[in-house]
Every structure is written in C-alpha cells, then in structure tokens.
Design a protein around this motif. Structure first.
Motif, PDB file in Angstrom:
ATOM      1  N   SER A 128       0.872  -1.188   0.107  1.00 27.67           N
ATOM      2  CA  SER A 128      -0.066   0.072  -0.139  1.00 27.67           C
ATOM      3  C   SER A 128       0.961   1.381   0.019  1.00 27.67           C
ATOM      4  O   SER A 128       2.143   1.040  -0.014  1.00 27.67           O
ATOM      5  N   VAL A 129       0.291   2.467  -0.084  1.00 30.07           N
ATOM      6  CA  VAL A 129       0.964   3.794   0.284  1.00 30.07           C
ATOM      7  C   VAL A 129       0.471   4.351   1.567  1.00 30.07           C
ATOM      8  O   VAL A 129      -0.564   3.797   2.189  1.00 30.07           O
ATOM      9  N   ASP A 130       1.191   5.347   1.873  1.00 29.89           N
ATOM     10  CA  ASP A 130       0.894   5.913   3.121  1.00 29.89           C
ATOM     11  C   ASP A 130      -0.584   6.343   3.201  1.00 29.89           C
ATOM     12  O   ASP A 130      -0.955   7.291   2.541  1.00 29.89           O
ATOM     13  N   PRO A 131      -1.167   5.735   4.258  1.00 30.49           N
ATOM     14  CA  PRO A 131      -2.782   6.232   4.263  1.00 30.49           C
ATOM     15  C   PRO A 131      -2.850   7.930   4.857  1.00 30.49           C
ATOM     16  O   PRO A 131      -3.879   8.173   4.809  1.00 30.49           O
ATOM     17  N   LYS A 132      -1.777   8.278   5.441  1.00 33.86           N
ATOM     18  CA  LYS A 132      -1.977   9.780   5.900  1.00 33.86           C
ATOM     19  C   LYS A 132      -2.033  10.572   4.342  1.00 33.86           C
ATOM     20  O   LYS A 132      -2.550  11.766   4.403  1.00 33.86           O
ATOM     21  N   LEU A 133      -1.403  10.217   3.297  1.00 35.27           N
ATOM     22  CA  LEU A 133      -1.356  10.854   2.201  1.00 35.27           C
ATOM     23  C   LEU A 133      -2.269  10.502   1.052  1.00 35.27           C
ATOM     24  O   LEU A 133      -2.311  11.257  -0.025  1.00 35.27           O
ATOM     25  N   ALA A 134      -2.572   9.466   0.937  1.00 31.93           N
ATOM     26  CA  ALA A 134      -3.653   8.997   0.210  1.00 31.93           C
ATOM     27  C   ALA A 134      -4.665   7.826   0.536  1.00 31.93           C
ATOM     28  O   ALA A 134      -4.131   7.100   1.393  1.00 31.93           O
ATOM     29  N   LYS A 135      -5.974   8.032   0.061  1.00 35.56           N
ATOM     30  CA  LYS A 135      -6.751   7.196   0.805  1.00 35.56           C
ATOM     31  C   LYS A 135      -7.570   6.224  -0.259  1.00 35.56           C
ATOM     32  O   LYS A 135      -7.935   6.808  -1.202  1.00 35.56           O
TER      33      LYS A 135
END
Length: 327
Positions: A128-135
């Motif tokens: 995944s990618v950073d959940p703070k930056l992309a949802k």
C-alpha cells in the motif's frame, strides 16, 4: 446594461456554488472506469529479483491475455523513482487503469495522484501507500493484498507454541519504508512482546534479498552468538540465513529455528527438509482477483477499500503434502 434583481443574483450565486461543490466532490473521488469489451491496462511492477515477484507478474500477464486485454508492463528494478516514471509513462500512453505494486509507501504518492488527476483509476497490489497521504476510495480505488500484520502475528504465534526453549530472536526486515516490512515487523514484534521469555536481540533490514539477508544474518549471528531464532520477512532472506547459520557451524532447524513469510516452492521444500521451521504464505497469484475487481468497478459496484488475499501456512505437519501447490 440590464438590471439584475436581488433574487436573480442570489439564484446565480447558488447555482455557481452548487457547481463548485459538485466539482469538489468529483475531484475527491476515484475516476470512473467505462465498461468496454477490451482495455489497455498498466501494471507497474516494483522488481523481478525473486520468485514471488515473478509469480505475481506471470499471474497478471496470464489473466490479461485470457481476457484479451492489452497489458502495458513495466519493471522498476527496485527503484521508487523509476516506478514513478513508469506510472507517468503509462499515463502518457492513455491506459484505462493502472495496477501498481508500490516500491515504498511515501515515494509513490505522486504517481497515484498524477493518475487520479489524469482520470485513471489506480488499484494497489500487494503493497500500500501511506494512508495519511492517500486514501482508498478517494485517491486510489482499493488495495488488494494480504494482511501483513496478521502474517507477522502468525509467525510469532507459531514460535511461541513450538519454541522448545528457543527464545532469542534475530529479525531480518524487508525493504525499509515498504508496507510489508513495516507491518510484518509490527505484527510479529507486538505478538512477541506479549509472550513471556522471548526477546528480539537484533533487527536489521536485508532488503528482501537473498544475499543481503545472508550478509546481515552472518553479521548479526557474530554479534549475538546466543541467538537461536531467525525471523525473516520473506523467503529470500530466510534462504540466505540458512547459509549464514551453516557458515557459523550451526544446524538450521536444530540449533537455530528459521521462520519466513511468502511460501514459495523452494522455501516450502526447505520446511519439508526441516531447515526452515515454518512459513506463512503471502499469496502472489493476483491476476484473477485484480481483474475481477476492475470489472466490478466498471459495472458500477462499490469496491471495498481492502480486498484480502487469503494465505496458507506451512510447517512440518503439511509441507510435504502442500509442496506441489506452492508457487
């Protein structure tokens, strides 16, 4: 110049506000995917230096061919910067959707956002990618993959039940900043903290690579000669660790227990031989689930933010019987 009534001005302002709100809502959503008989699909792979990645790529290519879709495939060769460039190239080629296996959580955010800006939905595979930056559901459609935290927990739970006095652990971490490394560490470490008498004496990245795993294991075994467990975040590092254990004059599976995650055929074979104690599978066969999810989205179905791949578990009780089914 015509005169405008207060009511006319208010109605115009209200309409403009509604249009602005609608545009804002649209911008906050994942781009739609038109239903078509065929698609041009991008698959941005992170690297191809191990059996797991090769199995994943083969699964994606086979499913695309089965459906008659054009697959634009790239291999970032372990470089987050190249993977961003690969996604930008796919955008320029006008693909309909992008499957992305992100090298790291933060560096791939610009690629996800660029695809969204250009009206191309992104589906994340295995990392995944950073959940703070992309949802999910807003910046990308969904994440398809295993529960990495659960994988780490399962390895720890097996160890606690089957340690037979082996409690001093060396941890070989995956690529720094990647979601599987972060989560496999979190799941394992937290479960071990709850167990009495166990300790992680050293933890260092082997970058998910066999030779790097061997080198790191050799150095850590020299620094911690009393260590009697090695927990590797993937098979490649676990197999490298076997060489390190043998180079230290010890017997893998007897003097030092080795635990792994991935479940490739070579590692499952080593479980059957007794050199690796247990392996948590991380299923690499993404093709069917990936393209099924894409089709569901094109039909207008609501897609859950996380589509879970189910994983097996291998130890001495089933490794020989399951060997033929391992990738």
């Amino acid at each position: 110049m015509p005169a405008f009534s207060r009511r006319t001005l208010m109605l115009a302002a209200s309409a403009l506000g509604a249009l602005t709100l609608t545009a804002g809502i649209a911008a906050a959503q994942v781009p739609p995917l038109e239903q078509k008989t065929t698609y041009k699909v991008g698959f941005a792979q992170t690297e191809s230096n191990n059996p797991w990645r090769i199995a994943q790529t083969e699964s994606m290519k086979a499913e695309a061919a089965k459906l008659g879709y054009q697959l634009v495939y790239t291999d970032a060769a372990g470089s987050a910067a190249k993977q961003v460039a690969d996604v930008n190239s796919m955008i320029a080629q006008g693909v309909d959707v992008i499957f992305l296996a992100p090298r790291e959580e933060k560096p791939l955010i610009p690629a996800v956002m660029a695809a969204k800006k250009n009206g191309i939905p992104v589906i994340l595979l295995d990392r995944s990618v950073d959940p703070k930056l992309a949802k999910a559901g807003k910046d990308y459609l969904t994440f398809i993959g295993s529960d990495f935290i659960k994988e780490g927990e399962r390895a720890a739970e097996w160890l606690v039940k089957n340690a037979n006095g082996k409690t001093k652990i060396i941890e070989l971490e995956g690529t720094t900043g990647s979601s599987p490394a972060n989560d496999r560490k979190k799941g394992f470490d937290e479960a071990i903290k709850k167990a009495e008498g166990f300790s992680i004496v050293a933890s260092q990245s082997g970058d998910f690579a066999r030779d790097k795993g061997r080198q790191v294991a050799e150095a850590l075994l020299q620094s911690h000669p009393d260590a009697n467990v090695i927990y590797a975040h993937n098979d490649e590092m676990a197999i490298g660790a076997i060489s390190a254990v043998e180079a230290a004059g010890k017997v893998p599976g007897k003097d030092i227990l080795i635990l792994s995650i991935d479940g490739g055929k070579e590692a499952v074979g080593l479980v059957a031989e007794g050199k690796i104690a247990a392996v948590v599978e991380c299923n690499p066969r993404f093709g069917p689930k990936a393209f099924e999810t894409m089709a569901r989205y094109a039909k207008g179905e609501k897609i859950e933010p996380w589509v879970i791949n189910e994983d097996k578990f291998y130890d001495a009780s089933n490794a020989k019987a399951e060997l033929a089914n391992a990738y």
